[in-house]
Design a protein around this motif. Structure first.
Motif, mmCIF file in Angstrom:
data_model
loop_
_atom_site.group_PDB
_atom_site.id
_atom_site.type_symbol
_atom_site.label_atom_id
_atom_site.label_comp_id
_atom_site.label_asym_id
_atom_site.label_seq_id
_atom_site.Cartn_x
_atom_site.Cartn_y
_atom_site.Cartn_z
ATOM 1 N N GLN A 56 0.862 -1.322 0.045
ATOM 2 C CA GLN A 56 -0.080 0.126 -0.068
ATOM 3 C C GLN A 56 0.620 1.338 -0.052
ATOM 4 O O GLN A 56 0.555 2.400 -0.710
ATOM 5 C CB GLN A 56 -0.975 -0.064 1.017
ATOM 6 N N SER A 57 2.000 1.301 0.703
ATOM 7 C CA SER A 57 2.837 2.406 0.922
ATOM 8 C C SER A 57 3.315 2.602 -0.725
ATOM 9 O O SER A 57 3.332 3.807 -1.161
ATOM 10 C CB SER A 57 4.024 2.214 1.881
ATOM 11 N N VAL A 58 3.724 1.504 -1.466
ATOM 12 C CA VAL A 58 4.640 1.456 -2.590
ATOM 13 C C VAL A 58 3.346 2.307 -3.351
ATOM 14 O O VAL A 58 3.862 3.150 -4.520
ATOM 15 C CB VAL A 58 5.161 0.492 -3.137
ATOM 16 N N TYR A 59 2.242 1.659 -3.519
ATOM 17 C CA TYR A 59 1.291 1.981 -4.188
ATOM 18 C C TYR A 59 0.845 3.714 -3.999
ATOM 19 O O TYR A 59 0.598 4.308 -5.293
ATOM 20 C CB TYR A 59 -0.284 1.195 -4.154
ATOM 21 N N ARG A 60 0.645 4.097 -2.720
ATOM 22 C CA ARG A 60 0.291 5.486 -2.757
ATOM 23 C C ARG A 60 1.502 6.162 -3.303
ATOM 24 O O ARG A 60 1.178 7.422 -3.591
ATOM 25 C CB ARG A 60 0.194 5.550 -1.172
ATOM 26 N N TYR A 61 2.632 5.879 -2.840
ATOM 27 C CA TYR A 61 3.686 6.703 -3.676
ATOM 28 C C TYR A 61 3.719 6.701 -5.080
ATOM 29 O O TYR A 61 4.067 7.643 -5.738
ATOM 30 C CB TYR A 61 5.340 6.043 -2.993
ATOM 31 N N ALA A 62 3.529 5.580 -5.656
ATOM 32 C CA ALA A 62 3.588 5.493 -7.137
ATOM 33 C C ALA A 62 2.210 6.713 -7.646
ATOM 34 O O ALA A 62 2.522 7.252 -8.779
ATOM 35 C CB ALA A 62 3.260 4.127 -7.781
ATOM 36 N N VAL A 63 1.181 6.721 -6.861
ATOM 37 C CA VAL A 63 -0.056 7.332 -7.514
ATOM 38 C C VAL A 63 0.353 8.985 -7.134
ATOM 39 O O VAL A 63 -0.062 9.881 -8.138
ATOM 40 C CB VAL A 63 -1.408 7.039 -6.348
ATOM 41 N N SER A 64 1.206 9.388 -6.290
ATOM 42 C CA SER A 64 1.429 10.612 -6.183
ATOM 43 C C SER A 64 2.829 11.188 -6.823
ATOM 44 O O SER A 64 3.120 12.136 -6.592
ATOM 45 C CB SER A 64 1.779 10.846 -4.498
ATOM 46 N N SER A 65 3.505 9.965 -7.491
ATOM 47 C CA SER A 65 4.645 10.481 -7.965
ATOM 48 C C SER A 65 4.975 9.806 -9.299
ATOM 49 O O SER A 65 5.456 8.717 -9.530
ATOM 50 C CB SER A 65 6.074 9.934 -6.964
ATOM 51 N N PRO A 66 4.145 10.426 -10.212
ATOM 52 C CA PRO A 66 4.516 9.920 -11.647
ATOM 53 C C PRO A 66 5.969 9.942 -12.088
ATOM 54 O O PRO A 66 6.738 10.730 -11.690
ATOM 55 C CB PRO A 66 3.624 11.072 -12.495
ATOM 56 N N GLY A 67 6.423 8.811 -12.770
ATOM 57 C CA GLY A 67 7.504 8.962 -13.363
ATOM 58 C C GLY A 67 8.444 8.396 -12.412
ATOM 59 O O GLY A 67 9.760 8.490 -12.762
ATOM 60 N N TRP A 68 8.143 7.929 -11.177
ATOM 61 C CA TRP A 68 9.041 7.354 -10.286
ATOM 62 C C TRP A 68 9.855 6.126 -10.432
ATOM 63 O O TRP A 68 9.667 5.327 -11.541
ATOM 64 C CB TRP A 68 8.359 7.091 -8.911
ATOM 65 N N THR A 69 11.155 6.098 -9.700
ATOM 66 C CA THR A 69 11.971 4.726 -10.094
ATOM 67 C C THR A 69 12.072 4.043 -8.716
ATOM 68 O O THR A 69 11.612 4.573 -7.647
ATOM 69 C CB THR A 69 13.131 5.147 -10.772
ATOM 70 N N ILE A 70 12.645 2.678 -8.801
ATOM 71 C CA ILE A 70 12.543 2.121 -7.609
ATOM 72 C C ILE A 70 13.432 2.737 -6.543
ATOM 73 O O ILE A 70 13.578 2.870 -5.634
ATOM 74 C CB ILE A 70 13.260 0.693 -8.027
ATOM 75 N N GLU A 71 14.808 3.241 -7.209
ATOM 76 C CA GLU A 71 15.692 4.157 -6.174
ATOM 77 C C GLU A 71 15.123 5.225 -5.596
ATOM 78 O O GLU A 71 15.160 5.449 -4.290
ATOM 79 C CB GLU A 71 16.905 4.727 -7.128
ATOM 80 N N GLU A 72 14.294 6.002 -6.368
ATOM 81 C CA GLU A 72 13.619 7.328 -5.895
ATOM 82 C C GLU A 72 12.658 6.798 -4.595
ATOM 83 O O GLU A 72 12.508 7.327 -3.441
ATOM 84 C CB GLU A 72 12.719 7.759 -6.944
ATOM 85 N N ALA A 73 12.090 5.747 -4.863
ATOM 86 C CA ALA A 73 10.924 5.267 -3.831
ATOM 87 C C ALA A 73 11.545 4.555 -2.812
ATOM 88 O O ALA A 73 11.222 4.988 -1.657
ATOM 89 C CB ALA A 73 10.219 3.917 -4.516
ATOM 90 N N SER A 74 12.676 3.937 -2.953
ATOM 91 C CA SER A 74 13.586 3.522 -1.661
ATOM 92 C C SER A 74 14.222 4.791 -0.820
ATOM 93 O O SER A 74 14.017 4.717 0.559
ATOM 94 C CB SER A 74 14.819 2.774 -2.254
#
Length: 318
Positions: A3-21
Motif C-alpha cells: 500500500q505504501s508503494v502504491y500510494r507513492y506511485a500514485v503521487s509520484s508520476p515517473g518514479w523509479t525504484i531508487e527514488e521510492a527507496s
C-alpha cells in the motif's frame, strides 16, 4: 508495504525504484517485492522498461482487468448449463411416461443396487398422497441421520399423510431414535414396537411396497412390488403386527407388568439361553439385556435366575 508503494506511485508520476527507496526508507528488494505483487494485481504497469519506472493504475480499471476474463468464463458456463438443462428437460416427459408404463407392466421390479432402492424410496415418499407404512427391524440410525429424516416426516404429516412405523422393541433404549420419535409423534406420527419384526417393508398409499429380496445375508437388492394383491398382503401383515405392537413412547410398566422385550427375555432365560445369545436374538446389546434381567430379578425379589424363573411362572409372567 504494498500500500505504501502504491500510494507513492500514485503521487509520484515517473518514479523509479531508487527514488521510492529513498522516499520510503525501504530496501530496493522490499520495493521490488511490492512491485511484483502490485503488477500481479494490475495496479502497476511498467512505463519505461529501461529505467524500470512504473505507472499506477486505478483500482476500478485493475479490477475490470482481473475480473473480466472470469466473468466471461462464468457467462459461458451459465450458457452451457442452460443448454444442458433445456436438453434434459425434454427427456422428463419421456421418463414419466416410461415410469408409468413400468408401473402398469411390472408387478415386481428388482433393484440390484442399494442406491437405486434409496432413490425409489425417496421418489415414492415425495409422491405419497395418503399413507406411508414402515416396518423397520434392526438397529437405529445415528443422530445426524435422524435429524435429516425428522423434517421429511413432519412435512408428510403436515400434508395430511398418515405415517405409521413399527420398530424393534430394543430401540426404546436408543436415544437418537427416541428423541426423533418424540418430535414426529408431536406432529402426528405413530410408532409402535415389537420384540420381533419378521420383514422390513415400506408401503406407499396401499399401492406400492418396497421390500428386501433377502436371498441371503449379503443380498442388498430390493423389490418394488406393484401387484395390488401382493401389496394388500403386505398391508394385512403390517396391520396384524401393528395391532400386536406396543406404543413406542410408553411409561415404565406398573409393578407386576412387563414390557414385550422383558417377556421375550424371560422366555429365553427359561429356555436356558445365555445373555449373549438372548441379546443377539433380541437385537440389543448384552449390557442392555443384563440391565433388563437385573430389573426383573429386583421386581421378583429373586436371588438367582432359576428362582426368578420359578417366581415369574407363579406370577403368570411366563
Amino acid at each position: 508495504m504494498s500500500q505504501s508503494v502504491y500510494r507513492y506511485a500514485v503521487s509520484s508520476p515517473g518514479w523509479t525504484i531508487e527514488e521510492a527507496s529513498e522516499a520510503l526508507g525501504l530496501t530496493t528488494r522490499s520495493i521490488q517485492g511490492a512491485i511484483r505483487e502490485l503488477v500481479e494485481r494490475c495496479l502497476l504497469v511498467q512505463a519505461n522498461e529501461n529505467q524500470h519506472s512504473y505507472t499506477a493504475v486505478s483500482p476500478d480499471v485493475a479490477l475490470a482487468e482481473l475480473v473480466d476474463p472470469d466473468e466471461r468464463a462464468l457467462l459461458d458456463l451459465r450458457s452451457r448449463i442452460g443448454a444442458k438443462r433445456r436438453e434434459l428437460a425434454g427427456l422428463v416427459p419421456i421418463f414419466a411416461e416410461a415410469s408409468r408404463q413400468v408401473s402398469t407392466d411390472a408387478s415386481v421390479e428388482v433393484l440390484e443396487n442399494p442406491e437405486q432402492v434409496l432413490r425409489i424410496l425417496i421418489e415414492y415418499a415425495r409422491s405419497a398422497s395418503e399413507s406411508v407404512l414402515m416396518a423397520r427391524p434392526g438397529q437405529g440410525a445415528t443422530a445426524d441421520t435422524q435429524e435429516e429424516s425428522i423434517q421429511k416426516d413432519v412435512d408428510l404429516l403436515q400434508q395430511g399423510i398418515e405415517r405409521r412405523t413399527l420398530y424393534h422393541s430394543s430401540l426404546r433404549d436408543h436415544m437418537p431414535t427416541r428423541k426423533a420419535i418424540e418430535i414426529v409423534t408431536a406432529a402426528g406420527g405413530q410408532f409402535r414396537t415389537l420384540p420381533h419384526i419378521p420383514l422390513r417393508a415400506v408401503i406407499f398409499d396401499h399401492k406400492v411396497a418396497v421390500v428386501p429380496r433377502a436371498r441371503d445375508s449379503r443380498d442388498r437388492a430390493g423389490l418394488v412390488v406393484r401387484d395390488p394383491d401382493i401389496v394388500q398382503m403386505f398391508v394385512y401383515m403390517f396391520e396384524f403386527a401393528w395391532e400386536l405392537g406396543e406404543p413406542f413412547l410408553t411409561k415404565d410398566p406398573a409393578p407386576g407388568q412387563l414390557t414385550s422385550t422383558q417377556r421375550s427375555i424371560l422366555r429365553a432365560l427359561a429356555s436356558g439361553h445365555p445373555d449373549e445369545v438372548i441379546a443377539r436374538r433380541m437385537g440389543i446389546s448384552v449390557r442392555t439385556c443384563r440391565r433388563h434381567i437385573a430389573k426383573m430379578l429386583e421386581d421378583l425379589g429373586a436371588e438367582s435366575r432359576f428362582q426368578a424363573g420359578v417366581k415369574a411362572h407363579r406370577a403368570g409372567w411366563i
